[in-house]
Design an enzyme around this catalytic site. Structure first.
Site, PDB file in Angstrom:
ATOM      1  N   GLU A 163      32.614  37.125 -68.644  1.00 36.09           N
ATOM      2  CA  GLU A 163      32.506  36.108 -70.001  1.00 36.09           C
ATOM      3  C   GLU A 163      32.742  36.781 -71.166  1.00 36.09           C
ATOM      4  OE1 GLU A 163      31.978  32.877 -69.637  1.00 36.09           O
ATOM      5  OE2 GLU A 163      31.372  32.987 -67.718  1.00 36.09           O
ATOM      6  N   ASN A 170      36.053  35.872 -73.576  1.00 34.12           N
ATOM      7  CA  ASN A 170      36.121  35.504 -74.903  1.00 34.12           C
ATOM      8  C   ASN A 170      37.130  36.272 -75.751  1.00 34.12           C
ATOM      9  OD1 ASN A 170      34.255  33.490 -74.392  1.00 34.12           O
ATOM     10  ND2 ASN A 170      32.436  34.523 -75.219  1.00 34.12           N
ATOM     11  N   ARG A 183      36.974  24.461 -72.220  1.00 28.59           N
ATOM     12  CA  ARG A 183      36.016  25.596 -72.493  1.00 28.59           C
ATOM     13  C   ARG A 183      34.669  24.757 -72.488  1.00 28.59           C
ATOM     14  NH1 ARG A 183      36.654  29.757 -70.678  1.00 28.59           N
ATOM     15  NH2 ARG A 183      38.724  29.802 -70.568  1.00 28.59           N
TER      16      ARG A 183
HETATM   17  N1  LIG Z   1      34.658  37.795 -79.265  1.00 32.09           N
HETATM   18  C1  LIG Z   1      34.931  36.735 -79.968  1.00 32.09           C
HETATM   19  N2  LIG Z   1      35.629  36.611 -80.833  1.00 32.09           N
HETATM   20  C2  LIG Z   1      35.593  35.254 -81.506  1.00 32.09           C
HETATM   21  N3  LIG Z   1      35.052  34.495 -81.422  1.00 32.09           N
HETATM   22  C3  LIG Z   1      34.253  34.423 -80.209  1.00 32.09           C
HETATM   23  C4  LIG Z   1      34.233  35.522 -79.575  1.00 32.09           C
HETATM   24  N4  LIG Z   1      32.980  35.309 -78.444  1.00 32.09           N
HETATM   25  C5  LIG Z   1      32.673  34.023 -78.687  1.00 32.09           C
HETATM   26  N5  LIG Z   1      33.527  33.536 -79.741  1.00 32.09           N
HETATM   27  C6  LIG Z   1      32.840  32.235 -80.205  1.00 32.09           C
HETATM   28  O1  LIG Z   1      31.794  31.748 -79.757  1.00 32.09           O
HETATM   29  C7  LIG Z   1      31.885  30.388 -79.152  1.00 32.09           C
HETATM   30  C8  LIG Z   1      31.037  30.204 -78.034  1.00 32.09           C
HETATM   31  O2  LIG Z   1      31.211  31.082 -76.914  1.00 32.09           O
HETATM   32  P1  LIG Z   1      30.997  31.105 -75.315  1.00 32.09           P
HETATM   33  O3  LIG Z   1      31.632  31.985 -74.608  1.00 32.09           O
HETATM   34  O4  LIG Z   1      29.441  30.729 -75.170  1.00 32.09           O
HETATM   35  O5  LIG Z   1      31.751  29.504 -75.112  1.00 32.09           O
HETATM   36  P2  LIG Z   1      33.265  29.280 -75.004  1.00 32.09           P
HETATM   37  O6  LIG Z   1      33.907  30.651 -74.754  1.00 32.09           O
HETATM   38  O7  LIG Z   1      33.656  28.424 -75.925  1.00 32.09           O
HETATM   39  O8  LIG Z   1      33.245  28.272 -73.803  1.00 32.09           O
HETATM   40  P3  LIG Z   1      33.267  29.104 -72.013  1.00 32.09           P
HETATM   41  O9  LIG Z   1      32.700  30.238 -72.175  1.00 32.09           O
HETATM   42  O10 LIG Z   1      31.884  27.893 -71.520  1.00 32.09           O
HETATM   43  O11 LIG Z   1      34.301  28.644 -71.657  1.00 32.09           O
HETATM   44  C9  LIG Z   1      33.334  30.219 -78.873  1.00 32.09           C
HETATM   45  O12 LIG Z   1      33.910  28.877 -78.722  1.00 32.09           O
HETATM   46  C10 LIG Z   1      34.037  31.019 -79.941  1.00 32.09           C
HETATM   47  O13 LIG Z   1      34.330  30.182 -81.038  1.00 32.09           O
HETATM   48 MG   LIG Z   2      33.330  31.878 -73.419  1.00 32.89          MG
END
Ligand SMILES: Nc1ncnc2c1ncn2[C@@H]1O[C@H](COP(=O)(O)OP(=O)(O)OP(=O)(O)O)[C@@H](O)[C@H]1O
Ligand SMILES: [Mg+2]
Lengths: 107, 142
Positions: free
Chosen positions: B48, B52, B108
């Site tokens: 995860e 990200n 996502r």
């Molecule tokens: N390393 C990062 N840099 C910039 N933004 C991030 C980062 N990690 C997470 N985010 C932001 O936080 C939000 C939530 O992250 P999360 O992993 O919970 O969900 P997601 O990646 O959008 O969906 P999923 O993980 O279910 O595929 C993301 O949509 C993004 O906007």
């Molecule tokens: Mg994610």
């Protein structure tokens, strides 16, 4: 990741084995969507009994197919998820959208 | 916190490296003889965090790097930090909410942080917009 596509009385069965992450979810999506477009099934059954690893990208794949199948008037079912794969689906409430098929013969 | 083993990795932010990162974490965790479930938890959480970085942090860049530090501590825990120098997160507590995503059109679901939180014992996210993000998580393995 390996994918086997089968047709069974109007249902497209997608049996996945191995690991589903962001890298191979893209590939999975492409192959399954191509078959959906060609076959127009009433149901897509995603068999996860051979999946040893799945993260939120696999969840995104399943929910994405739920949306596209709903757009075609069809539905999605999932079977065979175990261990942490099942935990990810439960945590996200995926079974509110896709039907969980219990038991049955592994494809 | 006495560290008894430590691994540092620098990986190009390419999706092919997602499996490398989680296998490396599992290989280090294995030194504590964890259960199959504990190993799966660690692998999923690392996947995860690394995903990200690739899909969010370096969204418009091809040259980004993922910096991973993994430690085993004397008291039986694994501590994993995943750092990037990407776009950063403006509102971290909003980003951590279940189902919050800035990329719904890319299939996502906004569950990544919730999964990290559930599968690990601790999760800390520190971020500066325009500078980058560090996700630090830990789990007791014995
Ligand atoms: N390393 C990062 N840099 C910039 N933004 C991030 C980062 N990690 C997470 N985010 C932001 O936080 C939000 C939530 O992250 P999360 O992993 O919970 O969900 P997601 O990646 O959008 O969906 P999923 O993980 O279910 O595929 C993301 O949509 C993004 O906007
Ligand atoms: Mg994610």
């Amino acid at each position: 990741m390996n994918l086997k596509l089968m047709e069974d009385k109007g249902t497209l069965v997608a049996a996945v084995t191995g690991e589903i992450d962001h890298h191979n979810a893209l590939l999975l999506r492409e192959k399954v969507d191509r078959q959906i477009a060609a076959m127009r099934p009433a149901e897509l059954c995603i068999d996860l009994s051979g999946v040893e690893f799945m993260d939120s990208s696999g969840l995104g794949f399943i929910m994405g197919r739920y949306r596209s199948m709903a757009g075609l008037g069809g539905k999605v079912s999932v079977k065979g998820a175990k261990g942490r794969v099942e935990a990810v689906l439960q945590m996200a409430g995926a079974y509110r959208y896709v039907e969980k098929i219990e038991g049955g013969n592994p494809v | 916190m006495t560290v008894i083993n430590q691994v540092k990795l620098v990986l190009p932010a390419k999706s092919i490296n997602e499996s490398y990162a989680r296998i490396a974490a599992a290989a280090l965790a294995a030194q504590f003889d964890p259960t199959v479930e504990q190993l799966a938890d660690v692998k999923t959480a690392v996947s995860e965090a690394v995903t990200n970085v690739i899909v969010h942090a370096y969204r418009d860049r091809k040259d980004g790097k993922i910096y991973i530090t993994m430690k085993l501590t004397q008291d039986g825990r694994i501590v994993i930090a995943v750092r990037d120098t990407g776009c950063g997160i403006a509102d971290v507590s909003q980003a951590r909410q279940p189902c919050f995503t800035t990329a719904p059109g890319e299939e996502r679901s906004g569950m990544g942080f919730s999964i990290m939180e559930t599968f690990m014992d601790t999760l800390r996210v520190s971020s500066r917009p325009g500078r980058g993000t560090t996700v630090t998580m830990s789990k007791r393995l014995r």
